[in-house]
Design an enzyme around this catalytic site. Structure first.
Site, short mmCIF file in Angstrom:
data_model
loop_
_atom_site.label_atom_id
_atom_site.label_comp_id
_atom_site.label_asym_id
_atom_site.label_seq_id
_atom_site.Cartn_x
_atom_site.Cartn_y
_atom_site.Cartn_z
CB SER A 92 -0.75 -0.16 0.76
OG SER A 92 -1.77 0.96 0.72
CG HIS A 111 -5.39 -2.68 0.85
ND1 HIS A 111 -4.80 -3.23 -0.94
CD2 HIS A 111 -4.70 -1.66 1.12
CE1 HIS A 111 -3.82 -1.65 -0.62
NE2 HIS A 111 -4.45 -1.09 1.06
CD GLU A 150 -5.32 -4.97 -3.57
OE1 GLU A 150 -4.70 -4.09 -2.88
OE2 GLU A 150 -4.18 -4.57 -4.58
#
Length: 530
Positions: free
Chosen positions: A194, A439, A327
């Protein structure tokens, strides 16, 4: 048991044994001076020397962040502006040993996170022969505030990238000190997920980080420069004028007329829990990136993705990168009903999710404009359930194709190895919940530290973890994820139109069928390159 005392440039440190006593962990080693007082909003300075042997048995404080963000880390450590420390897991018996080094960069939208997070515990990977490093970098306004005054006081005319500079300082520390812990300074891999993947991307483009690492792993996200999804994710960036304007507004809101006054404020007054979304960025939908994020400043980050890749200015490294099944707006079927009825709050960097027919059609009109009818023909729906399924299918096609096109751009001038992936495993373990291959879910299989422990895993989970952590360990060691007993992972091929599926299955998969691939490429061609 491994050596418990090691030298560093600031003095010797003493670690403690892990559960497996063949592995030693060193916690809370300062890699830079405390960024307090006049050092707030300045590049990190070398660590201060200490007398005697420093006991490295406790994690250092997490960097200032909103209380809800700190609670999400699941770590019981204090919070302090004096937070620039790192942690090392090593299984070496001799400082003369040279193990490959994995430096992990946590995610959290540039707003939250800590290297002490239990998910990132490096013991399992150290048992696989790696030396694992986690560290803290400045967050929020402390890490990414830019103002005209801060830029003027910088010899490089730059402000807003203090969190990026912390990463560079940590890597310099690793280069200069890691051999004392049995690590190989010539085999350093940076990895993150991320916002951590965003920092991996920026470091891969930064001349300040050149030569400090040799391989990179970006877990959510690798995105094509013309994919508008890139703009609201943690791979997004700002330009100096916009960053400085936002920083000036931040100063006014906090009652400061100068940087001197802002530096004099107690750090608690600078974390108000408000995470503004940058609404100035056109993303094709309601999503937006976090306002406080890295800046393409001409120094730490000289240029954006398209300019960097088209000119071959990125650092010469091996790269492994990919995205996940659930995601980027794609959700598992089990979550659809809850998303329809639940109250949703928009968070910086969070994707838009379409789970009704009305949302599906309205989002298509807004994002694709003249191409909306074609999109709705390729991803048709006549009911809410069909719309949720079509929206997820579109998000997944977009994600795989974006990874593939990013790979083509990256490898245009690259001479080193490149591997791309799409993570697909939804755990069936008891208590795993309905979030699917969401995610960050692959992190548990890389490090082997799922919430609640591995005892809840099925045998399938254990086998997938052995494979995935094996891929990662091999890549860190050699630049190639392949190894004995592992399904073959082909290197990225610019003309293949595919990525590697890992998780539920292991093998090459096409990014999308030809008609949908053609649509997405034509849509991307209408978008501004970042």
């Amino acid at each position: 048991m491994t050596r418990a005392i090691a030298d560093t440039e600031a003095g010797p440190v003493e670690g403690i044994p892990c559960r497996d006593r063949s592995v030693t962990v060193f916690r809370g080693i300062p890699y830079a001076a405390p960024p307090v007082g006049d050092l707030r909003w300045r590049p990190p300075q070398p660590p201060q020397r200490w007398d005697g042997v420093r006991r490295a048995d406790r994690f250092g404080p997490m960097c200032p962040q909103a209380p809800d963000g700190a609670a999400a880390t699941g770590v019981d450590v204090p919070m302090s502006e004096d937070c620039l420390s790192l942690n090392i897991w090593t299984g070496t018996d001799s400082p003369r040993e040279r193990r490959p080094v994995l430096v992990w960069i946590y995610g959290g939208g540039f707003r939250e996170g800590t290297g002490a997070q239990p998910r990132y515990d490096g013991e399992n990977l150290a048992r696989r022969g790696l030396l694992v490093v986690t560290f803290n970098y400045r967050l929020g306004a402390f890490g990414f505030l830019a103002t005209p005054e801060l830029s003027a006081e910088s010899e490089h005319g730059s402000s807003g990238n203090y969190g990026v500079l912390d990463c560079v300082a940590a890597l310099r520390w690793v280069r200069d000190n890691i051999a004392h812990f049995g690590g190989d300074p010539d085999r350093v891999t940076i990895a993150g997920q991320s916002a951590g993947a965003g920092l991996v991307n920026f470091l891969a483009m930064s001349p300040l980080a050149k030569g400090l690492f040799h391989r990179a792993i970006a877990q959510s996200h690798a995105r094509y420069a013309r994919d508008p999804e890139l703009r609201y994710l943690s791979t997004s960036y700002r330009l100096p004028a916009h960053a400085e304007s936002a920083g000036s507004q931040y100063m006014r809101v906090h009652g400061a007329r100068s940087v001197r006054e802002l530096r004099a404020l107690d750090w608690h007054k600078l974390i108000d829990g408000h995470d503004p979304i940058d609404t100035s960025v056109e993303t094709g939908g309601p999503a937006g990136p976090p306002m406080l994020r890295p800046v393409v400043d001409g120094w730490a980050i000289p240029a954006g993705y398209d300019d960097t890749y088209s000119q071959g200015l990125q650092n010469d490294i091996d790269y492994l990168a990919g995205n996940n099944l659930d995601e980027g707006g794609a959700v598992p079927p089990e979550l659809v009903s809850a998303l329809r009825t639940g109250r949703r709050t928009t968070r910086p960097g969070s994707p838009p999710v379409q789970v009704t027919l009305e949302q599906h059609r309205a989002a298509a009109r807004r994002k694709f404009g003249p191409l909306a009818d074609e999109f709705l023909r390729l991803y048709p729906a006549t009911t809410d359930d069909e719309a949720a399924e079509a929206g997820s299918r579109a998000a997944r096609d977009n994600s795989r194709l974006s990874t593939y096109l990013w790979g083509k751009d990256w490898s245009r001038h690259g001479t080193r190895s490149l591997h791309t992936y799409f993570w697909t495993h939804r755990s069936k373990a008891e208590g795993a919940g309905p979030r699917g291959a969401c995610h960050g879910s692959e992190i548990d299989y890389v490090f082997g530290n799922p919430t609640g422990g591995t005892r809840a895993w099925t045998e399938e989970d254990h086998e997938i973890a052995r494979t995935v952590s094996g891929y990662w360990a091999n890549f860190v060691a050699t630049g190639d994820p392949n190894g004995s007993g592992l399904p073959h992972w082909p290197a990225f091929a610019p003309d293949a139109g595919s990525v590697m599926e890992i998780g539920e299955h292991f093998g090459r998969i096409n990014v999308a069928d030809p008609e949908r691939t053609s649509f997405w490429i034509r849509f991307f061609d209408t978008q501004q390159a970042w």
